[in-house]
Design an enzyme around this catalytic site. Structure first.
Site, PDB file in Angstrom:
ATOM      1  CE  LYS A   1      -1.931  16.030   2.150  1.00  0.00           C
ATOM      2  NZ  LYS A   1      -2.872  15.703   3.228  1.00  0.00           N
TER       3      LYS A   1
ATOM      4  CB  ALA B   1      -2.187  10.033  13.766  1.00  0.00           C
TER       5      ALA B   1
ATOM      6  CG  HIS C   1      -5.644  19.464   5.653  1.00  0.00           C
ATOM      7  ND1 HIS C   1      -4.359  19.235   5.195  1.00  0.00           N
ATOM      8  CD2 HIS C   1      -6.044  18.286   6.198  1.00  0.00           C
ATOM      9  CE1 HIS C   1      -4.017  17.990   5.452  1.00  0.00           C
ATOM     10  NE2 HIS C   1      -5.022  17.388   6.076  1.00  0.00           N
TER      11      HIS C   1
ATOM     12  CG  HIS D   1      -9.057   8.263  13.747  1.00  0.00           C
ATOM     13  ND1 HIS D   1      -8.726   7.409  12.716  1.00  0.00           N
ATOM     14  CD2 HIS D   1      -8.230   9.321  13.626  1.00  0.00           C
ATOM     15  CE1 HIS D   1      -7.732   7.943  12.004  1.00  0.00           C
ATOM     16  NE2 HIS D   1      -7.414   9.110  12.526  1.00  0.00           N
TER      17      HIS D   1
ATOM     18  CG  ASN E   1      -6.523  10.429   4.191  1.00  0.00           C
ATOM     19  OD1 ASN E   1      -7.498  11.174   4.083  1.00  0.00           O
ATOM     20  ND2 ASN E   1      -5.915  10.239   5.354  1.00  0.00           N
TER      21      ASN E   1
ATOM     22  CG  HIS F   1      -0.928  19.045   8.307  1.00  0.00           C
ATOM     23  ND1 HIS F   1       0.358  18.676   8.000  1.00  0.00           N
ATOM     24  CD2 HIS F   1      -1.722  18.070   7.816  1.00  0.00           C
ATOM     25  CE1 HIS F   1       0.336  17.530   7.359  1.00  0.00           C
ATOM     26  NE2 HIS F   1      -0.913  17.140   7.233  1.00  0.00           N
TER      27      HIS F   1
ATOM     28  CG  ASP G   1      -4.833  17.330   9.613  1.00  0.00           C
ATOM     29  OD1 ASP G   1      -5.470  16.544   8.888  1.00  0.00           O
ATOM     30  OD2 ASP G   1      -3.743  17.025  10.143  1.00  0.00           O
TER      31      ASP G   1
ATOM     32  CG  HIS H   1      -8.625  13.963   7.115  1.00  0.00           C
ATOM     33  ND1 HIS H   1      -7.961  13.236   6.157  1.00  0.00           N
ATOM     34  CD2 HIS H   1      -7.732  14.827   7.633  1.00  0.00           C
ATOM     35  CE1 HIS H   1      -6.698  13.643   6.106  1.00  0.00           C
ATOM     36  NE2 HIS H   1      -6.527  14.609   6.983  1.00  0.00           N
TER      37      HIS H   1
ATOM     38  CG  HIS I   1       1.489  14.468   5.566  1.00  0.00           C
ATOM     39  ND1 HIS I   1       0.411  14.315   6.417  1.00  0.00           N
ATOM     40  CD2 HIS I   1       2.589  14.241   6.323  1.00  0.00           C
ATOM     41  CE1 HIS I   1       0.840  13.997   7.624  1.00  0.00           C
ATOM     42  NE2 HIS I   1       2.170  13.937   7.590  1.00  0.00           N
TER      43      HIS I   1
ATOM     44  NE  ARG J   1     -11.182   9.856   9.025  1.00  0.00           N
ATOM     45  CZ  ARG J   1      -9.879  10.102   8.976  1.00  0.00           C
ATOM     46  NH1 ARG J   1      -9.237  10.128   7.812  1.00  0.00           N
ATOM     47  NH2 ARG J   1      -9.212  10.325  10.078  1.00  0.00           N
TER      48      ARG J   1
HETATM   49  C1  NCD Z   1      -5.013  12.261   9.297  1.00  0.00           C
HETATM   50  C2  NCD Z   1      -6.072  11.171   9.164  1.00  0.00           C
HETATM   51  O1  NCD Z   1      -6.470  10.579  10.185  1.00  0.00           O
HETATM   52  O2  NCD Z   1      -6.528  10.913   8.046  1.00  0.00           O
HETATM   53  N1  NCD Z   1      -4.399  12.158  10.592  1.00  0.00           N
HETATM   54  C3  NCD Z   1      -3.730  13.129  11.244  1.00  0.00           C
HETATM   55  O3  NCD Z   1      -3.165  12.857  12.305  1.00  0.00           O
HETATM   56  N2  NCD Z   1      -3.683  14.362  10.806  1.00  0.00           N
HETATM   57  C4  NCD Z   1      -4.048  12.160   8.171  1.00  0.00           C
HETATM   58  C5  NCD Z   1      -3.117  13.335   8.054  1.00  0.00           C
HETATM   59  O4  NCD Z   1      -3.514  14.434   7.635  1.00  0.00           O
HETATM   60  O5  NCD Z   1      -1.952  13.171   8.393  1.00  0.00           O
HETATM   61 ZN    ZN Z   2      -4.831  15.666   7.147  1.00  0.00          ZN
END
Ligand code: NCD
Ligand code: ZN
Length: 335
Positions: free
Chosen positions: A95, A256, A13, A244, A41, A168, A240, A15, A134, A17
């Protein structure tokens, strides 16, 4: 010096970007992981075969020097049979996000109507495409995951041939669901094995530990630790890791996401070592995922060493968990 070797670590899992952020952070995962399940996402989300192929190409281009497999995912919507057949060979999972529940999930599912979802989920079952979820409602923040259990039950009962991954997980309620339904699995992050809500908001507010789902109570962390440390065969590691830019985290209206990708294996070694369970880490961080998803990971051998390692303050403008602090394990070599 104590060392520990991991073969073919997988992050199920992640991200990654897009654009400059992708170029900066993908190499960090590719360095120590054999592959990762890449979340869809983006803005806009990954919803077509062209999107999947093009995003995969951008990921591969961002990690030219490493054997690293991006296992692609599609953003859940109700799709038709022909479309699912056409993408099945290009994705590892689909997802599902409840609409608006987390970063870039606005186009997600707004009501869990089984009959509306049935054609898509039955086709996924037939094609052997797992559904990653999720699992949070829009209820009170500490109760969101526990409230979602009834939706997991609804899906697990109605689609017994569908592999459903509870992503998660952060609660004892989710851990207790694992053995109730044959077709339910879960990923666990490293930060949820370490922190509780106290670490996020019990003292000075820690924006870099703020994520969805929010870290819960000590008894929840205990339940997660138990299944991770014993490497329960239905549980696998998914960081996860959600980068950012620093200004989006250190702001009023903090985004988040906890960024852990570059230190995830080091922290996992520490957690498993502290509990005298290092021998189970291999299953948690690779073997279980290969069995559950039926994948065969690229060869990679990562040797970790128990010695102090100072976590960088920032990776290209993204602040990691434990920035500037000393952790107990370091990566010694990768082959
Ligand atoms: C994730 C994100 O920033 O894309 N953020 C997070 O807090 N985990 C999205 C997600 O998995 O909820
Ligand atoms: Zn995530």
């Amino acid at each position: 010096m104590k060392t520990h070797t991991l073969l073919m670590p997988l992050d199920m899992h992640l991200h990654l970007r897009d654009g400059v952020m992708l170029e900066n952070i993908a190499p960090l995962s590719a360095y120590s992981f054999s592959g990762a399940l890449v979340m869809p996402n983006l803005v806009p989300p990954v919803t077509s075969l062209e999107d999947i192929k093009a995003y995969k190409e951008r990921i591969v281009a961002a990690v030219p020097n490493d054997y690293f497999e991006p296992y692609m995912t599609l953003f859940y919507k109700n799709y038709d049979k022909a479309f699912l057949e056409s993408v099945a060979g290009h994705i590892t999972a689909i997802k599902l996000y409840p609409a608006g529940i987390t970063t870039n999930s606005e186009g997600g599912v707004s009501s869990f109507n089984v009959e509306e979802m049935r054609p898509t989920l039955e086709m996924m079952s037939l094609l052997g495409i797992p559904l990653c979820v999720h699992g949070e409602t829009d209820g009170f923040v500490m109760d969101r995951e526990a409230e979602f259990m009834s939706i997991y039950e609804l899906l697990a009962k109605n689609f017994p041939k569908l592999k459903i991954i509870m992503e998660h997980i952060t609660t004892k309620a989710a851990v207790d669901m694992l053995d109730k339904y044959e077709n339910l699995y879960a990923t666990v992050t490293v930060h949820h094995l370490i922190i509780t809500l106290d670490d996020v908001a019990g003292g000075m507010l820690k924006p870099h530990l703020f994520c969805k789902p929010i870290a819960k109570r000590p008894e929840d962390r205990e339940a997660l630790l138990k299944v991770a440390l014993e490497a329960h065969p239905k549980v696998m590691f998914g960081s996860d890791s959600a980068p950012h830019p620093q200004h989006k985290k250190e702001s009023c209206g903090c985004a988040a996401g906890v960024f852990t990708a570059p230190i995830a294996l080091q922290l996992l070694c520490d957690v498993f070592d502290k509990h005298d369970k290092l021998e189970n880490l291999q299953a948690f961080v690779s073997d279980n995922a290969q069995n559950i998803y039926g994948i065969c990971a690229e060869f990679k051998e990562v040797v970790l060493e128990k010695r102090p390692f100072v976590v960088p303050e920032s990776y290209s403008g993204v602040v990691p968990m434990y920035a500037g602090e000393t952790i107990n394990w370091a990566i010694e070599s990768v082959e």
